[in-house]
Scaffold this active site. Structure first.
Site, short mmCIF file in Angstrom:
data_model
loop_
_atom_site.label_atom_id
_atom_site.label_comp_id
_atom_site.label_asym_id
_atom_site.label_seq_id
_atom_site.Cartn_x
_atom_site.Cartn_y
_atom_site.Cartn_z
N THR A 33 -24.89 10.79 23.04
CA THR A 33 -26.28 10.61 23.45
C THR A 33 -27.21 11.19 22.38
OG1 THR A 33 -27.79 10.87 25.33
CG2 THR A 33 -26.42 12.76 24.79
N ASN A 34 -28.48 11.40 22.71
CA ASN A 34 -29.43 11.99 21.76
C ASN A 34 -30.40 12.90 22.51
OD1 ASN A 34 -31.80 10.34 22.65
ND2 ASN A 34 -30.45 8.69 21.98
N HIS A 35 -31.37 13.45 21.80
CA HIS A 35 -32.24 14.49 22.38
C HIS A 35 -33.42 13.97 23.20
CE1 HIS A 35 -30.26 17.90 20.62
NE2 HIS A 35 -30.37 17.39 19.41
#
Ligand code: CTP
Ligand code: CA
Length: 226
Positions: A33-35
């Site tokens: 995933t990412n932030h």
């Protein structure tokens, strides 16, 4: 009360917004995933609803409350987001893609938890479909398409390339290196880019960025007489 007080300049418009990250499963316990926290996209959805639009929010996993009077559609992976967005795209007047979609997913999802072994490991990845590019290529005449662009260098040049490649009307460029911009914070610093113009907004709350962005989109729709 806020809903009663807001000007209803988006009444009669259908708007689809995407927000948040996607999650790409590797096995039953892990994902890529990412932030992204979804704050920018949720602010846009909320603001459009306040202004009278019929809003659909396709959201990756976030910890945010779904905005009032918005049809929120939860998704996890890029593939789920692709299906949720493309199946609802045709009837929309405005589509704003604020989501941070994963560019890659694990090529295979293990049914069982992957066990650790001695030594290193490599995960084979494959590309996800570009949702926004697909929308740009299959767009209904008169529909307004706005993307987001996250860059750490060459922001304007790279964002202009995305605007052209994905056949967009506008791209909201985000420089992650600027203080007060990007992930997790309540403020943002963005540049709105269209074919001809470049509009740099100052450091603003994400609600204010949302409101300015919608103002600019409405003005451009009017100029295009759609
Ligand atoms: N986007 C999308 N589907 C993808 C990847 C990105 O719809 N599979 C959309 C994002 O929602 C955003 C825009 O494309 O509105 C730009 O995303 P960004 O990650 O900045 O650009 P990419 O085209 O993915 O290029 P890169 O990550 O290599 O900079
Ligand atoms: Ca990307």
């Amino acid at each position: 009360l806020e809903y009663a007080a807001a000007s209803k300049d988006m009444k009669g418009l259908k708007v689809l917004v995407t927000a948040g990250p996607t999650r790409e499963a590797l096995d039953p316990v892990r994902y890529l995933t990412n932030h992204s926290t979804g704050k920018m996209g949720y602010a846009i959805a909320r603001e459009a609803a306040l202004r009278g639009a019929a809003v659909t929010l396709v959201s990756g996993p976030t910890t945010l409350e779904p905005p009032l009077f918005v049809d929120t559609v939860p998704v996890e992976s890029a593939r789920e987001m692709f299906d949720a967005v493309t199946s609802r795209a045709w009837e929309q007047d405005i589509i704003i893609k604020a989501a941070a979609v994963a560019d890659y997913r694990p090529a295979a999802v293990s049914e069982d938890k992957i066990k650790k072994l001695d030594g290193g490991s490599a995960i084979a990845l494959e590309r996800t479909d570009d949702i926004l590019k697909h929308l740009g290529e299959h767009r209904r005449a008169g529909q307004f398409l706005c993307g987001f662009s996250m860059e750490t260098r060459d922001m304007i040049k790279n964002s202009r390339a995305k605007l052209a490649r994905k056949h967009l009307d506008m791209i909201v460029a985000n420089n992650l290196r600027v203080a007060g911009a990007g992930f997790g914070v309540d403020t943002n610093v963005v540049t709105l880019i269209t074919g001809e113009e470049l509009l740099e907004l100052p450091l603003l709350g994400k609600d204010e960025v949302a409101s300015r962005l919608l103002d600019e989109i409405l003005a451009r729709r009017k100029a295009k007489k759609v």
